[in-house]
Design a protein around this motif. Structure first.
Motif, short mmCIF file in Angstrom:
data_model
loop_
_atom_site.label_atom_id
_atom_site.label_comp_id
_atom_site.label_asym_id
_atom_site.label_seq_id
_atom_site.Cartn_x
_atom_site.Cartn_y
_atom_site.Cartn_z
N SER A 17 0.76 -1.21 -0.02
CA SER A 17 -0.10 0.03 -0.01
C SER A 17 0.91 1.27 0.00
CB SER A 17 -0.86 0.09 1.20
OG SER A 17 -1.76 -1.17 1.22
N ARG A 19 0.18 5.78 0.11
CA ARG A 19 -0.76 7.03 0.24
C ARG A 19 -0.11 8.14 -0.36
NH1 ARG A 19 -3.82 10.00 4.99
NH2 ARG A 19 -1.82 11.06 5.25
N TYR A 60 -13.95 6.53 -10.44
CA TYR A 60 -12.70 5.68 -10.59
C TYR A 60 -12.80 4.92 -11.96
CZ TYR A 60 -12.44 6.31 -5.45
OH TYR A 60 -12.41 6.65 -4.22
N VAL A 64 -8.71 0.42 -11.03
CA VAL A 64 -8.31 0.98 -9.65
C VAL A 64 -9.58 0.76 -8.75
CG1 VAL A 64 -6.48 2.43 -10.48
CG2 VAL A 64 -8.77 3.19 -9.73
N ARG A 67 -9.40 -0.74 -5.00
CA ARG A 67 -8.34 -0.92 -4.58
C ARG A 67 -8.05 0.55 -4.01
NH1 ARG A 67 -4.09 -2.42 -7.58
NH2 ARG A 67 -5.00 -1.68 -9.53
N PHE A 68 -8.16 1.68 -4.96
CA PHE A 68 -7.69 3.00 -4.65
C PHE A 68 -9.05 3.91 -4.06
CE2 PHE A 68 -4.04 3.15 -7.90
CZ PHE A 68 -3.61 1.95 -7.51
N LEU A 81 -4.53 10.01 -2.28
CA LEU A 81 -5.17 8.86 -3.20
C LEU A 81 -4.29 7.64 -2.18
CD1 LEU A 81 -6.28 7.70 -5.61
CD2 LEU A 81 -3.96 7.41 -6.42
N GLN A 82 -5.29 6.90 -1.67
CA GLN A 82 -4.78 5.57 -0.84
C GLN A 82 -4.99 4.67 -1.72
OE1 GLN A 82 -3.90 5.16 2.69
NE2 GLN A 82 -3.38 3.14 1.76
N MET A 83 -3.81 3.74 -1.73
CA MET A 83 -3.71 2.76 -3.06
C MET A 83 -3.31 1.48 -2.23
SD MET A 83 -1.72 4.62 -5.87
CE MET A 83 0.10 4.90 -5.07
N LEU A 86 -1.67 -3.02 -4.27
CA LEU A 86 -0.83 -2.52 -5.53
C LEU A 86 -0.37 -3.71 -6.43
CD1 LEU A 86 0.90 0.53 -3.81
CD2 LEU A 86 -0.44 0.42 -5.86
N ASP A 90 0.43 -1.10 -12.01
CA ASP A 90 0.17 0.23 -11.21
C ASP A 90 1.59 1.11 -11.54
OD1 ASP A 90 -1.71 -1.42 -8.70
OD2 ASP A 90 -2.46 -0.24 -10.37
N TYR A 94 2.45 9.50 -11.28
CA TYR A 94 0.76 9.78 -10.88
C TYR A 94 1.15 11.11 -10.82
CZ TYR A 94 -0.34 4.95 -9.80
OH TYR A 94 -0.81 3.72 -9.84
#
Length: 126
Positions: A17, A19, A60, A64, A67-68, A81-83, A86, A90, A94
Motif C-alpha cells: 500500500s 498513500r 474511479y 483501480v 483498491r484505490f 490517493l490511498q492505494m 498494488l 500500477d 502519478y
C-alpha cells in the motif's frame, strides 16, 4: 491559477500500500473535479480517480476500483490517493489534477484537465 504538488511516491512490492498526497494552493473557490491521473511506461495518460468538490461524489477507473480511494481534507488543502493491493501494472508516474468545471459530474479524460502537478513516481515490483 491552481498549484498542485504531489508527494508520497515510492517503490513497493506487489500487494503493498501507498498513500499519495497533493497539496493544493491558489484560487480554489468554485466547482472543481480534483484527483489523480497516471502514465505508465509506454502507456497513455489515464484518469484513475476524481472527486467532485461540490457533490463529494467520487469516480474511479475500472483498473483501480475497489483498491484505490480518493479523498480530500479541506482543512489542510490536501488531496489523497490511498492505494491498496498494488500490482506491477500500477507502476506509473502519478499526477494530481484539477478540472475547473460547471458540470455536476467528473470525466476521467485528460482533455478536460486544467491543472497538472509535476508528478510522483510509484514503482511496484513483483
Amino acid at each position: 491559477q491552481v498549484q498542485l504538488v504531489e508527494a508520497g511516491g515510492d517503490s513497493v512490492e506487489a500487494g503493498g500500500s501507498l498513500r499519495l498526497s497533493c497539496t493544493v494552493s491558489g484560487s480554489t473557490s468554485g466547482r472543481y473535479c480534483m484527483g489523480w491521473f497516471r502514465q505508465g511506461p509506454g502507456k497513455e495518460r489515464e484518469g484513475i480517480a476524481l472527486i467532485h468538490t461540490y457533490s463529494g461524489r467520487t469516480y474511479y477507473a475500472d483498473s483501480v476500483k475497489g483498491r484505490f480511494t480518493v479523498s480530500r481534507d479541506n482543512s489542510k488543502n490536501t488531496l489523497y490517493l490511498q492505494m491498496n493491493g498494488l500490482k506491477p501494472e500500477d507502476t506509473a508516474q502519478y499526477y494530481c489534477v484539477a478540472d475547473v468545471t460547471t458540470r455536476n459530474y467528473c470525466l476521467l479524460v485528460p482533455s478536460v484537465i486544467n491543472y497538472w502537478g509535476q508528478g510522483t513516481q510509484v514503482t511496484v515490483s513483483s
